[in-house]
Design a protein around this motif. Structure first.
Motif, mmCIF file in Angstrom:
data_model
loop_
_atom_site.group_PDB
_atom_site.id
_atom_site.type_symbol
_atom_site.label_atom_id
_atom_site.label_comp_id
_atom_site.label_asym_id
_atom_site.label_seq_id
_atom_site.Cartn_x
_atom_site.Cartn_y
_atom_site.Cartn_z
ATOM 1 N N PRO A 873 50.550 31.903 43.143
ATOM 2 C CA PRO A 873 50.020 32.264 41.820
ATOM 3 C C PRO A 873 48.649 32.939 41.896
ATOM 4 O O PRO A 873 48.171 33.497 40.898
ATOM 5 C CB PRO A 873 49.918 30.914 41.112
ATOM 6 C CG PRO A 873 49.702 29.930 42.212
ATOM 7 C CD PRO A 873 50.490 30.448 43.388
ATOM 8 N N ARG A 874 47.998 32.897 43.070
ATOM 9 C CA ARG A 874 46.629 33.402 43.189
ATOM 10 C C ARG A 874 46.586 34.681 44.021
ATOM 11 O O ARG A 874 47.517 35.005 44.740
ATOM 12 C CB ARG A 874 45.735 32.344 43.839
ATOM 13 C CG ARG A 874 45.804 30.970 43.194
ATOM 14 C CD ARG A 874 44.856 29.996 43.883
ATOM 15 N NE ARG A 874 45.095 29.919 45.323
ATOM 16 C CZ ARG A 874 44.229 29.450 46.220
ATOM 17 N NH1 ARG A 874 43.042 29.019 45.809
ATOM 18 N NH2 ARG A 874 44.523 29.413 47.499
ATOM 19 N N LEU A 875 45.442 35.394 43.924
ATOM 20 C CA LEU A 875 45.206 36.581 44.749
ATOM 21 C C LEU A 875 43.875 36.457 45.493
ATOM 22 O O LEU A 875 43.835 36.142 46.672
ATOM 23 C CB LEU A 875 45.212 37.848 43.883
ATOM 24 C CG LEU A 875 46.567 38.426 43.486
ATOM 25 C CD1 LEU A 875 46.377 39.635 42.573
ATOM 26 C CD2 LEU A 875 47.349 38.847 44.723
ATOM 27 N N GLU A 876 42.793 36.704 44.778
ATOM 28 C CA GLU A 876 41.468 36.718 45.423
ATOM 29 C C GLU A 876 41.117 35.373 46.049
ATOM 30 O O GLU A 876 40.515 35.313 47.131
ATOM 31 C CB GLU A 876 40.405 37.123 44.404
ATOM 32 C CG GLU A 876 40.501 38.596 44.003
ATOM 33 C CD GLU A 876 39.578 38.938 42.843
ATOM 34 O OE1 GLU A 876 38.634 39.714 43.064
ATOM 35 O OE2 GLU A 876 39.807 38.442 41.733
ATOM 36 N N GLU A 877 41.501 34.278 45.371
ATOM 37 C CA GLU A 877 41.193 32.955 45.912
ATOM 38 C C GLU A 877 41.920 32.730 47.243
ATOM 39 O O GLU A 877 41.377 32.109 48.157
ATOM 40 C CB GLU A 877 41.593 31.859 44.915
ATOM 41 C CG GLU A 877 40.917 31.975 43.552
ATOM 42 C CD GLU A 877 41.764 32.759 42.556
ATOM 43 O OE1 GLU A 877 41.619 32.487 41.349
ATOM 44 O OE2 GLU A 877 42.560 33.633 42.986
ATOM 45 N N THR A 878 43.148 33.250 47.343
ATOM 46 C CA THR A 878 43.904 33.098 48.591
ATOM 47 C C THR A 878 43.259 33.894 49.712
ATOM 48 O O THR A 878 43.128 33.410 50.848
ATOM 49 C CB THR A 878 45.365 33.543 48.381
ATOM 50 O OG1 THR A 878 45.991 32.630 47.480
ATOM 51 C CG2 THR A 878 46.128 33.572 49.687
ATOM 52 N N LEU A 978 42.326 42.919 39.619
ATOM 53 C CA LEU A 978 41.543 42.641 40.825
ATOM 54 C C LEU A 978 40.176 43.293 40.738
ATOM 55 O O LEU A 978 40.052 44.451 40.343
ATOM 56 C CB LEU A 978 42.279 43.161 42.061
ATOM 57 C CG LEU A 978 43.232 42.204 42.763
ATOM 58 C CD1 LEU A 978 43.879 42.902 43.935
ATOM 59 C CD2 LEU A 978 42.509 40.958 43.252
ATOM 60 N N LYS A 979 39.165 42.548 41.175
ATOM 61 C CA LYS A 979 37.802 43.067 41.092
ATOM 62 C C LYS A 979 37.491 44.067 42.205
ATOM 63 O O LYS A 979 36.590 44.872 42.103
ATOM 64 C CB LYS A 979 36.811 41.912 41.140
ATOM 65 C CG LYS A 979 36.990 40.905 40.008
ATOM 66 C CD LYS A 979 35.962 39.787 40.103
ATOM 67 C CE LYS A 979 36.130 38.763 38.999
ATOM 68 N NZ LYS A 979 37.341 37.962 39.131
ATOM 69 N N SER A 980 38.258 44.030 43.290
ATOM 70 C CA SER A 980 37.971 44.882 44.439
ATOM 71 C C SER A 980 38.359 46.333 44.167
ATOM 72 O O SER A 980 39.456 46.617 43.691
ATOM 73 C CB SER A 980 38.735 44.376 45.661
ATOM 74 O OG SER A 980 38.576 45.281 46.727
ATOM 75 N N ASP A 981 37.443 47.251 44.461
ATOM 76 C CA ASP A 981 37.753 48.682 44.341
ATOM 77 C C ASP A 981 38.111 49.264 45.706
ATOM 78 O O ASP A 981 38.303 50.462 45.861
ATOM 79 C CB ASP A 981 36.578 49.450 43.726
ATOM 80 C CG ASP A 981 35.288 49.273 44.528
ATOM 81 O OD1 ASP A 981 35.314 48.536 45.540
ATOM 82 O OD2 ASP A 981 34.271 49.863 44.123
#
Length: 988
Positions: A873-878, A978-981
């Motif tokens: 269920p997660r992205l950045e946290e993983t 997602l915050k990453s560019d």
């Protein structure tokens, strides 16, 4: 002594009563010659628990305990119970004994399954001490489970705030099974299967999703879980099945003392009732979540409810008509579905479902227009009527029986252990109180069917009776809905918002307190000494491999590598050639060439005649490429192409002729067939994305680490699927199809220029005759010589991409450049992967993060170390947890038992047994690619010598933040958030 008749078609052998424990009553024993086993049936006197023992000389012993589980809703109670049962028990009060035992064992298989109407707990091991360790843990888990409420919250579902301690943050559903089923039900095939089942079975357990529907799972209460356990997990509702060389009497002693002696017989009979039959066919329309496409995306499937799977005569008759109608492109119904323009390809649902109490047969199309539903139904019905009217060629019916015999005789075991495959083959019948012994002893049934098919009306009359005259038929039209996924997300958010608004202060505090308690519980380090274990002292010091006998064919002068193995009357033949130097244009079509070539015509035979030919003499013909990096330099590789088949020994001369003509006389002029094949391949690849998302994400993350990794991404990875979809659209044009066939022909001509080497596997006493068969087929002198072999341009770059598709969950991967297989650090990196999974990633990714799975691996073929998560269920946290795992290794203090467990995991993977034929194939290809026995023994010694300091050293040396590559599969909404560019978004 009771005498048991084996079968009327064989000599009668009175089998002596086997030794057994006083608590068990022997029912019967029967020798099954075609499987080299004696199958014994027992019943536990006190509880009525059944035990079927498959006595064999095989040292890989298998255990399985199953309970009939018949849920009558889609809350996933049986599935969540399967997970929670393995979270601690009376004798082993640790939080996670299942995953802890995986680390403390030399098992060759450990798992648990939830089927539609049973739940099973199987394991296998070649080490008797290990087997008994696992048996004690499994029996205690099943019959004396703790079922802690916090484990239910972790594994099943719970409400939790996005910031667990802040009630002002968003309220969320969490839970391992909840996210697992979100991933599972992101698969169109899963939705299609569940929707068909819902309508074919309107009143029984199969109407519901035993795994759980994500919108229904939160309705399950903890008390309902306990009630289901108490009513279903009892010996009186259980079946034990074992396989191997441990005698039944030893099993009985353990079963009785560790579990069954504590129970009395329970007066229950859990079973599935017969379905209420429709009086006329039913037509239904439903929707599934899909992304917008200009191409038709509907599915149309017809399904018939047949008779009971426990009636063996009915079962094999149903298998026969399914095989005759749908086995291959020469089968009349499959052919009609392949060549029609009403859909893109036959439905993946096509075939017989025979594991439920009552069987069902399905046929249909995918890639249809919803408006074509009636036409598709008419096509299927008319095809069946034509078959009934005109009959089926006797050779095709005989070929269907041949396939049944081939599959029965083959000693498989390269995916699941062979004994487990036999047990699973008979399990559903045993759970429905049928006779698994008669089911597995197929020879008498084959003899009966061979007599029946001599009547040329037998199969047509069966089709008339079981299908055309059967009113219990459902026609399902499953239509794409591009807004359904968003509506589901919105409905969930609205539901959670409503729950949050209705919470009292005490309820809010209870959610926060439970999250705190669960977090604290997840951080507890259980005492591993509470569980039994094997240690490094139990690891075999040496490994062996089958011995090769080399020969030279007298006619074509090619080499033959013969492996004498116990194959139960089967022969395996492969023709292996080095892939020559190819330009980029031909290299790009190599995977399509290998997928299509054995599906084309040969000389004057069209592809349907060739399909019939293959079915009559073989188990099918396959073509595949194998491309592996050099032991010491992943920028260098070796590539071969193989043509492979298997057969009953009496057909080996015919098989050799089939393979020779496939290679020498294949046709490249069936352009319509090419289009059908590409449609089918593309559909399979697209449907597999959510099932193997973690593998695809890892392949993406490591795709620029080596030439073979890049090729894997372009051949079978996300880029390959993307290019395949574009090609599928181009091939609507006949000129494009002709151009591709011309390229195939050019590629084939180059392949033919390579020298051939033959791999032959069979029982040793037949070596001379079988080599003579090959010699007779290849009469001409093989003077082919390719000057250059395939060479790939070097590549070693980083990747940072997120690919979007229709999925409710994510698949995350991170990769770091490391070393090739021959490097001394490869062993430490392999151990490090298991060490991180055991000690950090399992807890952070699965237990705390809610993903269905997570871990790491060292892939020596691409020289990369790869982290992954599955149905997450997660992205950045993983991604942050992947980084934290590295810090944990380098900065924390670690105990020796953690290293030992990781080493055992690597050794267990190395020592996993294969089938007799599989072991020979492994030996051949290991030698072909330079992985000699000496090299593998050296690697084994390095693994066994790995220390904590080695793990810290390689983590510091290779897992450097600035060198990380990232590969993610997600949906568009998550990608956009997602915050990453630094991540490139690619739409699949």
């Amino acid at each position: 002594m009771t005498e048991v008749s084996v079968s009327d078609s064989k000599q009668h052998h009175p089998l002596p009563t086997p030794s057994h424990h006083h608590a068990f009553e022997w029912q019967r024993s029967e020798e099954i010659n075609s499987l080299n086993i004696v199958m014994e049936e027992y019943v536990h006197k006190g509880t009525g628990a059944k035990h079927f023992h498959l006595s064999s000389e095989n040292s890989e012993n298998v255990f399985l305990l199953a309970f009939r589980t018949v849920p009558m809703d889609s809350t996933g109670v049986a599935h969540i119970l399967e997970h929670t049962t393995l979270c601690g028990s009376k004798k082993f009060p640790v939080r996670d004994p299942f995953f802890m035992m995986i680390r403390r064992s030399l098992n060759t298989f450990m798992n648990a399954f939830t089927s539609s109407d049973w739940t099973a707990y199987p394991f296998a091991s070649k080490n008797k001490k290990d087997f008994n360790n696992l048996l004690s843990v499994y029996l205690d888990a099943a019959f004396f489970s703790r079922l802690h409420e916090l484990d239910f919250a972790q594994e099943g579902h719970r409400l939790e705030f996005a910031d667990p301690g802040d009630s002002n943050s968003q309220l969320q559903y969490k839970g391992v099974v909840y996210n697992e089923m979100k991933g599972a039900m992101s698969s169109t095939n899963s939705v299609l299967w569940q929707t068909i089942s819902k309508h074919v079975f309107p009143t029984t357990t199969y109407h519901y999703n035993s795994g759980g529907e994500p919108e229904n799972i939160p309705q399950l209460s903890y008390q309902e879980l306990l009630d289901f356990y108490n009513s279903h997990y009892h010996p009186s509702n259980s079946v034990f099945m074992t396989f191997g060389n441990i005698p039944a009497a030893e099993h009985h002693e353990k079963f009785h003392e560790l579990a069954l002696a504590n129970f009395d017989r329970l007066d229950i009979k859990i079973e599935v009732q017969d379905e209420k039959r429709y009086s006329s066919p039913l037509r239904v329309e439903e929707s599934y979540a899909a992304e917008a496409s200009a191409k038709p995306q509907s599915h149309v499937v017809l399904a018939w409810l047949l008779g009971r799977s426990t009636e063996l005569s009915d079962l094999f008759k149903a298998e026969l008509i399914s095989s005759v109608l749908l086995d291959n492109s020469a089968s009349p119904l499959l052919r009609a579905l392949e060549i029609t323009e009403l859909g893109s390809s036959p439905s993946p649902m096509c075939g017989l479902e025979d594991s439920n109490r009552e069987m069902s047969l399905m046929a249909g199309l995918e890639g249809c227009s919803a408006e074509s539903s009636q036409e598709i139904e008419d096509l299927i019905i008319q095809t069946l009527k034509d078959v009934v009217k005109n009959g089926i060629p006797f050779e095709q019916v005989e070929a269907a029986l041949h396939q049944l015999e081939l599959s029965q005789r083959e000693i498989s075991g390269d995916s699941y252990p062979y004994g487990l495959q036999l047990i699973l083959a008979g399990l559903s019948t045993a759970m429905h109180r049928g006779d698994p012994i008669k089911l597995l002893d197929i020879d008498p049934v084959l003899a009966e069917l061979r007599g029946l098919i001599k009547n040329d009306r037998f199969v047509p009359d069966l089709i008339q009776e079981l299908l055309l005259d059967n009113p219990h038929r459902v026609t399902l039209t499953l239509k794409p809905d591009t807004e359904l996924a968003n509506r589901k997300i919105e409905a969930e958010l609205n539901q959670l918002a409503a729950i949050k608004n209705s919470l009292s202060e005490s309820e809010t505090l209870a959610i926060i307190e439970r999250a705190k308690q669960l977090s604290e519980r997840q951080m507890v380090e259980d005492d591993p000494a509470l569980l039994p274990k094997v240690g490094l002292e139990d690891v075999p010091e040496y490994i062996s491999e089958p011995q090769k006998q080399s020969a030279i064919l007298s006619n074509c002068k090619s080499g033959v590598s013969f492996y004498g193995q116990g194959t139960n009357g089967l022969c395996y033949q492969q023709i292996v050639m080095a892939i020559p130097a190819l330009n980029q244009e031909l290299l790009e079509i190599l995977p399509l060439y290998t997928s299509c070539l054995t599906e084309f015509g040969i000389a004057d035979k069209d592809y349907t005649e060739v399909q019939a030919w293959q079915a009559q003499v073989s188990g099918g013909v396959n073509c595949f490429s194998s491309i592996r990096s050099d032991l010491h330099d992943v920028q260098t590789s070796k590539a071969v192409i193989s043509f492979s088949s298997k057969c009953l020994r009496g057909n080996h001369r015919a098989l050799s002729d089939l393979l020779q003509r496939t290679i020498q006389e294949v046709r490249f002029d069936e352009d319509q067939r090419l289009q059908e094949l590409i449609e089918q391949i593309c559909a399979r690849k697209e449907n597999s994305i959510t099932g193997q998302g973690h593998s695809l994400a890892m392949s993406l993350a490591s795709s620029k680490m080596s030439p073979t990794a890049l090729l894997a991404h372009r051949f079978g990875g996300l880029e390959g699927i993307q290019q395949l979809k574009l090609l599928r659209d181009r091939l609507q044009n006949k000129t494009a199809r002709t151009e591709l066939l011309v390229k195939f022909q050019s590629l084939h001509a180059l392949i033919l220029s390579a020298e051939k080497e033959f791999l032959l596997i069979a029982e040793p006493e037949h070596q001379t005759n079988l080599i003579a068969d090959i010699d007779a087929a290849w009469r001409m002198n093989d003077d082919s010589k390719a000057d250059n072999t395939l060479s790939l341009p070097p590549v070693r770059e980083s990747v940072r991409q997120i690919w979007t598709t229709s999925t409710q969950v994510n698949f995350c991967a991170k990769a770091y450049p490391t070393v090739a297989s021959g490097h001394e650090d490869n062993a430490s990196l392999q151990v490090l992967a298991g060490f991180m999974r055991n000690g950090f990633l399992h807890r952070s990714i699965r237990e705390q993060g809610g993903a269905y799975g997570g871990g790491a691996s060292q892939d020596a073929n691409s020289a990369s170390f790869r982290f992954f998560s599955y149905r997450d269920p997660r992205l950045e946290e993983t991604l942050a947890d992947f980084d934290a795992a590295i810090d944990w290794v380098i900065s924390s203090k670690h105990s020796p038992h953690q290293v030992e467990e990781a080493i055992l995991g690597v050794i267990g993977g190395l020592d996993k047994p294969a089938s007799p034929a599989g072991e020979a194939k492994q030996a051949f290809f290991n030698q072909l690619f330079g992985r000699t026995l000496e090299h593998r023994m050296n690697f084994r010694r390095q693994v066994l010598a790995t220390t904590v300091d080695d793990l810290k050293r390689v983590a510091e040396r290779y897992l450097l933040p600035d060198q990380a590559s990232i590969g993610i599969i997600s949906n568009k909404e998550s990608a956009d958030s997602l915050k990453s560019d630094q991540l490139k978004i690619v739409n699949l």
